[in-house]
Write an enzyme that holds these catalytic residues in place. Structure first.
Site, PDB file in Angstrom:
ATOM      1  N   LYS A 142       0.835  -1.213   0.000  1.00 23.52           N
ATOM      2  CA  LYS A 142       0.000   0.000   0.000  1.00 23.52           C
ATOM      3  C   LYS A 142       0.874   1.271   0.000  1.00 23.52           C
ATOM      4  O   LYS A 142       0.607   2.199  -0.753  1.00 23.52           O
ATOM      5  CB  LYS A 142      -0.920   0.028   1.234  1.00 23.52           C
ATOM      6  CG  LYS A 142      -1.861  -1.155   1.326  1.00 23.52           C
ATOM      7  CD  LYS A 142      -2.745  -1.079   2.558  1.00 23.52           C
ATOM      8  CE  LYS A 142      -2.001  -1.137   3.875  1.00 23.52           C
ATOM      9  NZ  LYS A 142      -1.298  -2.418   4.146  1.00 23.52           N
ATOM     10  N   ARG A 187      -9.131   0.851   9.599  1.00 21.17           N
ATOM     11  CA  ARG A 187      -8.633  -0.506   9.763  1.00 21.17           C
ATOM     12  C   ARG A 187      -9.584  -1.377  10.578  1.00 21.17           C
ATOM     13  O   ARG A 187      -9.303  -2.545  10.808  1.00 21.17           O
ATOM     14  CB  ARG A 187      -7.324  -0.399  10.534  1.00 21.17           C
ATOM     15  CG  ARG A 187      -6.181  -1.117   9.940  1.00 21.17           C
ATOM     16  CD  ARG A 187      -5.039  -0.849  10.900  1.00 21.17           C
ATOM     17  NE  ARG A 187      -3.873  -1.549  10.535  1.00 21.17           N
ATOM     18  CZ  ARG A 187      -2.866  -1.011   9.853  1.00 21.17           C
ATOM     19  NH1 ARG A 187      -2.932   0.209   9.417  1.00 21.17           N
ATOM     20  NH2 ARG A 187      -1.809  -1.734   9.620  1.00 21.17           N
ATOM     21  N   ARG A 215      11.761  -5.688   3.925  1.00 20.18           N
ATOM     22  CA  ARG A 215      11.539  -4.239   3.772  1.00 20.18           C
ATOM     23  C   ARG A 215      12.596  -3.425   4.526  1.00 20.18           C
ATOM     24  O   ARG A 215      13.002  -3.763   5.640  1.00 20.18           O
ATOM     25  CB  ARG A 215      10.162  -3.870   4.318  1.00 20.18           C
ATOM     26  CG  ARG A 215       9.986  -2.362   4.401  1.00 20.18           C
ATOM     27  CD  ARG A 215       8.589  -1.930   4.601  1.00 20.18           C
ATOM     28  NE  ARG A 215       7.930  -2.609   5.689  1.00 20.18           N
ATOM     29  CZ  ARG A 215       6.622  -2.561   5.876  1.00 20.18           C
ATOM     30  NH1 ARG A 215       5.861  -1.882   5.048  1.00 20.18           N
ATOM     31  NH2 ARG A 215       6.078  -3.196   6.887  1.00 20.18           N
ATOM     32  N   ARG A 268      11.918  -1.919  10.216  1.00 16.62           N
ATOM     33  CA  ARG A 268      10.885  -1.603  11.204  1.00 16.62           C
ATOM     34  C   ARG A 268      10.822  -2.679  12.278  1.00 16.62           C
ATOM     35  O   ARG A 268      10.953  -3.863  11.987  1.00 16.62           O
ATOM     36  CB  ARG A 268       9.514  -1.499  10.502  1.00 16.62           C
ATOM     37  CG  ARG A 268       9.310  -0.166   9.861  1.00 16.62           C
ATOM     38  CD  ARG A 268       8.100  -0.074   8.991  1.00 16.62           C
ATOM     39  NE  ARG A 268       6.885  -0.718   9.474  1.00 16.62           N
ATOM     40  CZ  ARG A 268       5.703  -0.626   8.851  1.00 16.62           C
ATOM     41  NH1 ARG A 268       5.608   0.090   7.733  1.00 16.62           N
ATOM     42  NH2 ARG A 268       4.629  -1.239   9.321  1.00 16.62           N
ATOM     43  N   ARG A 282       0.369  -9.119  13.282  1.00 13.07           N
ATOM     44  CA  ARG A 282      -0.247  -8.143  12.357  1.00 13.07           C
ATOM     45  C   ARG A 282      -1.174  -8.837  11.361  1.00 13.07           C
ATOM     46  O   ARG A 282      -2.246  -8.321  11.037  1.00 13.07           O
ATOM     47  CB  ARG A 282       0.847  -7.378  11.617  1.00 13.07           C
ATOM     48  CG  ARG A 282       1.548  -6.386  12.508  1.00 13.07           C
ATOM     49  CD  ARG A 282       2.854  -5.944  11.927  1.00 13.07           C
ATOM     50  NE  ARG A 282       2.685  -5.153  10.725  1.00 13.07           N
ATOM     51  CZ  ARG A 282       3.648  -4.972   9.834  1.00 13.07           C
ATOM     52  NH1 ARG A 282       4.828  -5.523  10.007  1.00 13.07           N
ATOM     53  NH2 ARG A 282       3.425  -4.232   8.777  1.00 13.07           N
TER      54      ARG A 282
HETATM   55  P1  AP5 Z   1       4.898  -1.584   1.585  1.00 10.06           P
HETATM   56  O1  AP5 Z   1       4.534  -0.693   0.459  1.00 10.06           O
HETATM   57  O2  AP5 Z   1       5.716  -0.997   2.701  1.00 10.06           O
HETATM   58  O3  AP5 Z   1       3.609  -2.339   2.150  1.00 10.06           O
HETATM   59  P2  AP5 Z   1       2.390  -1.807   3.026  1.00 10.06           P
HETATM   60  O4  AP5 Z   1       1.161  -2.485   2.518  1.00 10.06           O
HETATM   61  O5  AP5 Z   1       2.381  -0.311   3.077  1.00 10.06           O
HETATM   62  O6  AP5 Z   1       2.770  -2.443   4.399  1.00 10.06           O
HETATM   63  P3  AP5 Z   1       2.758  -1.863   5.860  1.00 10.06           P
HETATM   64  O7  AP5 Z   1       3.451  -2.899   6.701  1.00 10.06           O
HETATM   65  O8  AP5 Z   1       3.310  -0.463   5.952  1.00 10.06           O
HETATM   66  O9  AP5 Z   1       1.285  -1.824   6.167  1.00 10.06           O
HETATM   67  P4  AP5 Z   1       0.711  -1.944   7.527  1.00 10.06           P
HETATM   68  O10 AP5 Z   1      -0.697  -1.721   7.140  1.00 10.06           O
HETATM   69  O11 AP5 Z   1       0.954  -3.135   8.335  1.00 10.06           O
HETATM   70  O12 AP5 Z   1       1.502  -0.824   8.367  1.00 10.06           O
HETATM   71  P5  AP5 Z   1       1.120   0.631   8.826  1.00 10.06           P
HETATM   72  O13 AP5 Z   1       2.315   1.460   8.675  1.00 10.06           O
HETATM   73  O14 AP5 Z   1      -0.174   1.071   8.234  1.00 10.06           O
HETATM   74  O15 AP5 Z   1       5.668  -2.843   0.957  1.00 10.06           O
HETATM   75  C1  AP5 Z   1       6.195  -3.872   1.779  1.00 10.06           C
HETATM   76  C2  AP5 Z   1       7.545  -4.347   1.192  1.00 10.06           C
HETATM   77  O16 AP5 Z   1       7.315  -4.964  -0.092  1.00 10.06           O
HETATM   78  C3  AP5 Z   1       8.568  -3.222   0.920  1.00 10.06           C
HETATM   79  O17 AP5 Z   1       9.844  -3.694   1.203  1.00 10.06           O
HETATM   80  C4  AP5 Z   1       8.421  -2.921  -0.587  1.00 10.06           C
HETATM   81  O18 AP5 Z   1       9.618  -2.425  -1.165  1.00 10.06           O
HETATM   82  C5  AP5 Z   1       8.066  -4.306  -1.128  1.00 10.06           C
HETATM   83  N1  AP5 Z   1       7.174  -4.237  -2.282  1.00 10.06           N
HETATM   84  C6  AP5 Z   1       6.108  -3.419  -2.442  1.00 10.06           C
HETATM   85  N2  AP5 Z   1       5.503  -3.666  -3.626  1.00 10.06           N
HETATM   86  C7  AP5 Z   1       6.205  -4.685  -4.207  1.00 10.06           C
HETATM   87  C8  AP5 Z   1       6.081  -5.405  -5.421  1.00 10.06           C
HETATM   88  N3  AP5 Z   1       5.106  -5.117  -6.294  1.00 10.06           N
HETATM   89  N4  AP5 Z   1       6.956  -6.389  -5.693  1.00 10.06           N
HETATM   90  C9  AP5 Z   1       7.956  -6.683  -4.811  1.00 10.06           C
HETATM   91  N5  AP5 Z   1       8.138  -6.043  -3.641  1.00 10.06           N
HETATM   92  C10 AP5 Z   1       7.282  -5.047  -3.339  1.00 10.06           C
HETATM   93  O19 AP5 Z   1       0.786   0.383  10.380  1.00 10.06           O
HETATM   94  C11 AP5 Z   1       1.787  -0.009  11.302  1.00 10.06           C
HETATM   95  C12 AP5 Z   1       1.166  -0.197  12.669  1.00 10.06           C
HETATM   96  O20 AP5 Z   1       0.602   1.049  13.154  1.00 10.06           O
HETATM   97  C13 AP5 Z   1      -0.029  -1.187  12.745  1.00 10.06           C
HETATM   98  O21 AP5 Z   1       0.413  -2.527  12.871  1.00 10.06           O
HETATM   99  C14 AP5 Z   1      -0.746  -0.680  13.996  1.00 10.06           C
HETATM  100  O22 AP5 Z   1      -0.090  -1.076  15.162  1.00 10.06           O
HETATM  101  C15 AP5 Z   1      -0.612   0.824  13.872  1.00 10.06           C
HETATM  102  N6  AP5 Z   1      -1.716   1.427  13.116  1.00 10.06           N
HETATM  103  C16 AP5 Z   1      -1.617   2.171  11.967  1.00 10.06           C
HETATM  104  N7  AP5 Z   1      -2.816   2.567  11.549  1.00 10.06           N
HETATM  105  C17 AP5 Z   1      -3.723   2.059  12.428  1.00 10.06           C
HETATM  106  C18 AP5 Z   1      -5.141   2.108  12.512  1.00 10.06           C
HETATM  107  N8  AP5 Z   1      -5.869   2.751  11.588  1.00 10.06           N
HETATM  108  N9  AP5 Z   1      -5.747   1.445  13.525  1.00 10.06           N
HETATM  109  C19 AP5 Z   1      -5.048   0.793  14.447  1.00 10.06           C
HETATM  110  N10 AP5 Z   1      -3.691   0.712  14.438  1.00 10.06           N
HETATM  111  C20 AP5 Z   1      -3.032   1.335  13.438  1.00 10.06           C
END
Ligand code: AP5
Length: 257
Positions: free
Chosen positions: A43, A122, A161, A194, A205
């Site tokens: 994402k 979420r 990542r 991370r 997660r």
């Molecule tokens: P990346 O683009 O980083 O993936 P992502 O879907 O953004 O993954 P996240 O882990 O950031 O999502 P998340 O939803 O768990 O974390 P968030 O920060 O929101 O890609 C991943 C990897 O793959 C990278 O290395 C990239 O280079 C590679 N890649 C991408 N596309 C590719 C492709 N096509 N081919 C090959 N490789 C590829 O949340 C973190 C934490 O914050 C949560 O766990 C929670 O504790 C808290 N939090 C945040 N928002 C909330 C909420 N709304 N409610 C409750 N808790 C929350």
């Protein structure tokens, strides 16, 4: 239109008293999109690419909590301190904390450049609160992009990542490596892994996603705004797939523009 410079998202990351530099241009038809999908599906990577093409601002709730985790403990409210602990374990932050944080930043949802909401909503409670706020403030949602990928690929994306400490650009040690080992291509700052990308947190997660976030797929399907996108292949190909789906969607549903 020229490729926009990614702004520092200061109003989102640091709160409403901060101002974004540069200020996003106002668009006639801003895109207001939600990015859904399991952790690691890509994402954040897509939000970055879509920002370059659609000019909408990348608003990630995870980035706000990670920025808070870099603050001195004494500068954090008790709720934010607890939020950072939840995040490091891989658990979801409680809805009330997330909603207070988003509501405080709702000016970003009014941004003339539009928005790409990543990581929010979420849970069903968050989705209901956002729906109500957007209705009350007359902000039509364009669509919800639901990225889909098999779980084995997700785990490999998360484990490899690396993220830039300064500008938050995202890399992968084998799939999207930086040109210089351990350093960001854009700003030269060091890359880090991370805390929640360790195996134990990844498991927590993915369970939290299945339990709390996956139900949003049918929530948005019922509202008639869900677009499912296959997240396999190179990031640029997935971005083109997304843009094609959005163009078709806007042609079919001008009321969502
Ligand atoms: P990346 O683009 O980083 O993936 P992502 O879907 O953004 O993954 P996240 O882990 O950031 O999502 P998340 O939803 O768990 O974390 P968030 O920060 O929101 O890609 C991943 C990897 O793959 C990278 O290395 C990239 O280079 C590679 N890649 C991408 N596309 C590719 C492709 N096509 N081919 C090959 N490789 C590829 O949340 C973190 C934490 O914050 C949560 O766990 C929670 O504790 C808290 N939090 C945040 N928002 C909330 C909420 N709304 N409610 C409750 N808790 C929350």
């Amino acid at each position: 239109m020229a490729t926009p410079t990614k702004n520092d998202r200061a109003a989102w990351i640091r709160g409403p008293k901060a101002h974004c530099t540069p200020t996003p241009d106002s668009l006639e038809h801003p895109w207001r999109l939600i990015l859904l999908g399991a952790p690691g599906v890509g994402k954040g990577t897509q939000a970055d690419l879509l920002h370059q093409r659609l000019h909408a601002c990348h608003l990630s709730t995870g980035d706000v909590f990670r920025a808070a985790s870099k603050e001195k403990e004494c500068d954090l409210s008790p709720a934010m301190k607890a939020a950072v602990d939840y995040m490091h374990r891989g658990d979801l932050v409680p809805d009330s904390t997330v909603w207070d944080m988003v509501r405080e930043r709702r000016g970003c949802l009014h941004c003339g450049g539009g928005f790409l909401l990543d990581g929010f909503p979420r849970t069903l409670a968050q989705a209901e609160s956002l729906k109500q706020l957007m209705e009350d403030e007359n902000l039509p949602l364009t669509a919800v992009l639901n990225y889909e990928l098999p779980v084995n690929e997700i785990v490999s994306r998360l484990s490899g990542r690396r993220t830039c400490e300064k500008c938050k650009a995202v890399y992968h040690i084998t799939e999207r490596p930086p040109k210089s080992h351990g350093l960001c291509d854009r700003c030269g700052a060091p890359l880090f892994q991370r805390e929640d990308d360790r195996p134990q947190s990844i498991k927590v997660r993915l369970e939290a996603y299945d339990r709390s976030t996956a139900p949003l797929i049918s929530f948005y399907k019922k509202l008639g705004v869900l677009l499912s996108i296959e997240a396999e292949g190179a990031p640029e190909a997935i971005c083109e797939r997304t843009l094609a789906a959005l163009t078709a969607w806007r042609a079919l549903t001008p009321s969502h523009a």
